[in-house]
Scaffold this motif. Sequence first.
Motif, PDB file in Angstrom:
ATOM      1  N   THR A   2     -47.722  30.245  81.314  1.00  0.00           N
ATOM      2  CA  THR A   2     -47.375  30.301  79.897  1.00  0.00           C
ATOM      3  C   THR A   2     -48.068  29.180  79.137  1.00  0.00           C
ATOM      4  N   SER A   3     -48.216  29.378  77.830  1.00  0.00           N
ATOM      5  CA  SER A   3     -48.852  28.380  76.964  1.00  0.00           C
ATOM      6  C   SER A   3     -47.855  27.881  75.932  1.00  0.00           C
ATOM      7  N   ILE A   4     -48.026  26.639  75.547  1.00  0.00           N
ATOM      8  CA  ILE A   4     -47.227  26.111  74.439  1.00  0.00           C
ATOM      9  C   ILE A   4     -47.829  26.648  73.138  1.00  0.00           C
ATOM     10  N   MET A   5     -47.013  27.363  72.379  1.00  0.00           N
ATOM     11  CA  MET A   5     -47.486  27.986  71.133  1.00  0.00           C
ATOM     12  C   MET A   5     -46.983  27.251  69.901  1.00  0.00           C
ATOM     13  N   SER A   6     -46.038  26.332  70.092  1.00  0.00           N
ATOM     14  CA  SER A   6     -45.482  25.606  68.946  1.00  0.00           C
ATOM     15  C   SER A   6     -44.859  24.314  69.467  1.00  0.00           C
ATOM     16  N   LYS A   7     -45.100  23.237  68.760  1.00  0.00           N
ATOM     17  CA  LYS A   7     -44.466  21.951  69.107  1.00  0.00           C
ATOM     18  C   LYS A   7     -43.863  21.436  67.810  1.00  0.00           C
ATOM     19  N   PRO A   8     -42.786  22.101  67.385  1.00  0.00           N
ATOM     20  CA  PRO A   8     -42.331  21.925  66.009  1.00  0.00           C
ATOM     21  C   PRO A   8     -41.541  20.647  65.749  1.00  0.00           C
ATOM     22  N   ALA A   9     -41.010  20.028  66.784  1.00  0.00           N
ATOM     23  CA  ALA A   9     -40.140  18.874  66.549  1.00  0.00           C
ATOM     24  C   ALA A   9     -40.112  18.011  67.792  1.00  0.00           C
ATOM     25  N   SER A  10     -39.733  16.800  67.626  1.00  0.00           N
ATOM     26  CA  SER A  10     -39.609  15.886  68.756  1.00  0.00           C
ATOM     27  C   SER A  10     -38.593  16.448  69.749  1.00  0.00           C
ATOM     28  N   GLY A  11     -38.958  16.415  71.018  1.00  0.00           N
ATOM     29  CA  GLY A  11     -38.037  16.861  72.061  1.00  0.00           C
ATOM     30  C   GLY A  11     -38.060  18.353  72.334  1.00  0.00           C
ATOM     31  N   ARG A  12     -38.798  19.114  71.503  1.00  0.00           N
ATOM     32  CA  ARG A  12     -38.769  20.576  71.636  1.00  0.00           C
ATOM     33  C   ARG A  12     -40.174  21.159  71.653  1.00  0.00           C
ATOM     34  N   ALA A  13     -40.423  22.024  72.623  1.00  0.00           N
ATOM     35  CA  ALA A  13     -41.675  22.778  72.650  1.00  0.00           C
ATOM     36  C   ALA A  13     -41.334  24.249  72.847  1.00  0.00           C
ATOM     37  N   ILE A  14     -42.181  25.115  72.306  1.00  0.00           N
ATOM     38  CA  ILE A  14     -41.939  26.554  72.434  1.00  0.00           C
ATOM     39  C   ILE A  14     -43.115  27.171  73.184  1.00  0.00           C
ATOM     40  N   CYS A  15     -42.798  27.895  74.278  1.00  0.00           N
ATOM     41  CA  CYS A  15     -43.851  28.566  75.030  1.00  0.00           C
ATOM     42  C   CYS A  15     -43.797  30.067  74.769  1.00  0.00           C
TER      43      CYS A  15
ATOM     44  N   GLY B 249     -40.001  30.987  74.623  1.00  0.00           N
ATOM     45  CA  GLY B 249     -39.200  30.175  75.533  1.00  0.00           C
ATOM     46  C   GLY B 249     -39.055  28.793  74.938  1.00  0.00           C
ATOM     47  N   LYS B 250     -37.824  28.293  74.920  1.00  0.00           N
ATOM     48  CA  LYS B 250     -37.588  26.966  74.351  1.00  0.00           C
ATOM     49  C   LYS B 250     -37.520  25.951  75.489  1.00  0.00           C
ATOM     50  N   ILE B 251     -38.314  24.898  75.366  1.00  0.00           N
ATOM     51  CA  ILE B 251     -38.395  23.884  76.416  1.00  0.00           C
ATOM     52  C   ILE B 251     -37.999  22.527  75.868  1.00  0.00           C
ATOM     53  N   GLU B 252     -37.046  21.906  76.549  1.00  0.00           N
ATOM     54  CA  GLU B 252     -36.657  20.546  76.201  1.00  0.00           C
ATOM     55  C   GLU B 252     -37.696  19.604  76.787  1.00  0.00           C
ATOM     56  N   ASP B 253     -38.320  18.833  75.911  1.00  0.00           N
ATOM     57  CA  ASP B 253     -39.445  17.966  76.286  1.00  0.00           C
ATOM     58  C   ASP B 253     -39.133  16.587  75.712  1.00  0.00           C
ATOM     59  N   LEU B 254     -38.149  15.939  76.335  1.00  0.00           N
ATOM     60  CA  LEU B 254     -37.577  14.722  75.745  1.00  0.00           C
ATOM     61  C   LEU B 254     -38.607  13.607  75.600  1.00  0.00           C
ATOM     62  N   GLN B 255     -39.604  13.612  76.474  1.00  0.00           N
ATOM     63  CA  GLN B 255     -40.618  12.559  76.382  1.00  0.00           C
ATOM     64  C   GLN B 255     -41.821  12.988  75.551  1.00  0.00           C
ATOM     65  N   ASP B 256     -41.731  14.178  74.967  1.00  0.00           N
ATOM     66  CA  ASP B 256     -42.804  14.673  74.080  1.00  0.00           C
ATOM     67  C   ASP B 256     -44.186  14.576  74.718  1.00  0.00           C
ATOM     68  N   THR B 257     -44.273  15.100  75.935  1.00  0.00           N
ATOM     69  CA  THR B 257     -45.572  15.080  76.620  1.00  0.00           C
ATOM     70  C   THR B 257     -46.401  16.326  76.313  1.00  0.00           C
TER      71      THR B 257
ATOM     72  N   ASN C  69     -51.015  24.564  73.263  1.00  0.00           N
ATOM     73  CA  ASN C  69     -51.914  25.193  74.230  1.00  0.00           C
ATOM     74  C   ASN C  69     -51.894  24.574  75.623  1.00  0.00           C
ATOM     75  N   ASP C  70     -51.014  23.636  75.877  1.00  0.00           N
ATOM     76  CA  ASP C  70     -50.806  23.209  77.262  1.00  0.00           C
ATOM     77  C   ASP C  70     -50.309  24.408  78.065  1.00  0.00           C
ATOM     78  N   ARG C  71     -50.754  24.467  79.328  1.00  0.00           N
ATOM     79  CA  ARG C  71     -50.320  25.552  80.212  1.00  0.00           C
ATOM     80  C   ARG C  71     -49.253  25.040  81.167  1.00  0.00           C
ATOM     81  N   LEU C  72     -48.251  25.870  81.399  1.00  0.00           N
ATOM     82  CA  LEU C  72     -47.193  25.550  82.362  1.00  0.00           C
ATOM     83  C   LEU C  72     -46.995  26.740  83.291  1.00  0.00           C
ATOM     84  N   SER C  73     -46.537  26.460  84.504  1.00  0.00           N
ATOM     85  CA  SER C  73     -46.167  27.525  85.443  1.00  0.00           C
ATOM     86  C   SER C  73     -44.650  27.583  85.529  1.00  0.00           C
ATOM     87  N   LEU C  74     -44.093  28.702  85.111  1.00  0.00           N
ATOM     88  CA  LEU C  74     -42.644  28.870  85.228  1.00  0.00           C
ATOM     89  C   LEU C  74     -42.310  29.497  86.570  1.00  0.00           C
ATOM     90  N   VAL C  75     -41.252  28.989  87.194  1.00  0.00           N
ATOM     91  CA  VAL C  75     -40.688  29.624  88.388  1.00  0.00           C
ATOM     92  C   VAL C  75     -39.549  30.506  87.893  1.00  0.00           C
TER      93      VAL C  75
END
Lengths: 292, 292
Positions: free
Chosen positions: A194-207, A239-247, A251-257
């Motif tokens: 999956t790809s990150i399609m939105s990084k709208p706010a601190s702590g939150r990324a959307i894939c 998909g909503k991802i909690e990204d507390l460290q805002d890394t 367009n970052d790619r992630l592998s979901l299990v």
Amino acid sequence: MRGGVTDVLVANEVADPKKIDRLARLAKSAHVTVCIDDPAVVATLSEAAVRHGVTLDVLVEIDCGARRCGVLPGAPAVELAKMVAAAPNLAFVGIQAYHGSAQHIYDPAERRAAIDTAIGMARETAVLLREAGLEPKIITGAGTGTHNLEGASGLYNEIQPGSYIFMDADYARVRATEGNGTVGSFEHALFVLTSIMSKPASGRAICDAGLKAHSIDSGLPTVFERPDLKFVSASDEHGKIEDLQDTLKLNDRLSLVPGHCDPTCNLYDWYVCIRNGHVEALWPVTARGKLY
Amino acid sequence: MRGGVTDVLVANEVADPKKIDRLARLAKSAHVTVCIDDPAVVATLSEAAVRHGVTLDVLVEIDCGARRCGVLPGAPAVELAKMVAAAPNLAFVGIQAYHGSAQHIYDPAERRAAIDTAIGMARETAVLLREAGLEPKIITGAGTGTHNLEGASGLYNEIQPGSYIFMDADYARVRATEGNGTVGSFEHALFVLTSIMSKPASGRAICDAGLKAHSIDSGLPTVFERPDLKFVSASDEHGKIEDLQDTLKLNDRLSLVPGHCDPTCNLYDWYVCIRNGHVEALWPVTARGKLY
């Protein structure tokens, strides 16, 4: 069968006369075993087997605690086995004692207790069958979540784990309760890229992997090799991802299990098979949607 | 576009440069509008539009309470709109204010409060955009669960209900909270046909439509026109039905109203279109699995 498989256990009931006809037809080209839990099906199965000139191997399925399919263990199972054994072109070959839901109990003691009860029911039924002169050559059941318990019982001579080849997030959670805190000897092998399609706010990324990309009925997916990230909810295409460290960034790619591998595989037409970072093969998902 | 659609709103962000290139290419043969919520995407969108000699219409998506995608309403949205308006071959056309999760709030007062808040945010943003000389020609959002609320606001000039044509079980539950106790003017039109494959015990029937046949992420399905039956759980290939009056028998057919239509449609290659008991057409589900 397509793909060259010559020995198939349909680990389920087939009740529809049209499906039973198809099953008997398939038994011309492969060894087919099927489960039964209702006397009303004996005649239909037998007639289809006679019509196609085959013998169908039949397992009597017992309800060993899941309260899903299956006759009651003990006398009702013996009665049904007798009917199968007496029917033309059917062979009674044993019992199926599969406790699906027990495999998803996270508490190890509760899980063991559920399976111990199931094993007891299967053992009692086997004794009664032997007393009736009906040797259960096959005693089958178990799955990825509890195969070690049924396997250690000395009673089962066939176990049915399958998810272990993919090791989805839920079975990994079950496996982690066994003390070593890891998925043990089974490793994750099924991923949704999956790809990150939105990084709208601190702590939150959307894939871009939502409900159409993976199944969440057995819990949410994990993000492979990223314990710092937490997949917290899915909608159809998000998909909503909690990204507390805002890394994460766009367009970052992630592998979901995936939370549950079976209905996730059912969403796709192809597996993309990767080894050492290279695509080695595309495998078709031939059984997808084969529900008719 | 395939099927002859000439005006498409991609009601979502597209961030991947390859997907953006494809989007701009599609804009040669159809009017395409897309959402944006990140300044980093403006240049990529603009370059692709220039490269393909098209103009892309762009909506600024605001987060109006769902905490999913979207820039914050007010000043951040205006800033992003200014960037879009200044970029070659992009046209700022308005805002998307879509509150997906509010549509599934069962309590009517809570649902209305969530949408009132969203409307307030969209209204404030529109005022600020006009003050900045950026007329939001389109204010879009809403869906089947709340279209009446956004529609009555006088603010939105485009609403996005889609599920109403199928009316899944969850939207029917939402709709039933509106007082008349029915699904109102929308009727169920999407069904999963299933057969009873096991009737193992009093009060319980097992059908052959499980997680591979319908999606339960928004709650379980209902059994169409059978209020005496209750679908109580699904596993991969099984559905458990509470049948307290024991009316069901093997091979009885039931029509399930899926809990959530979108991911259910995504499971199938075809719609079987039935009118007055006759199959009139087969429609392909062309967008299934188009997630890459």
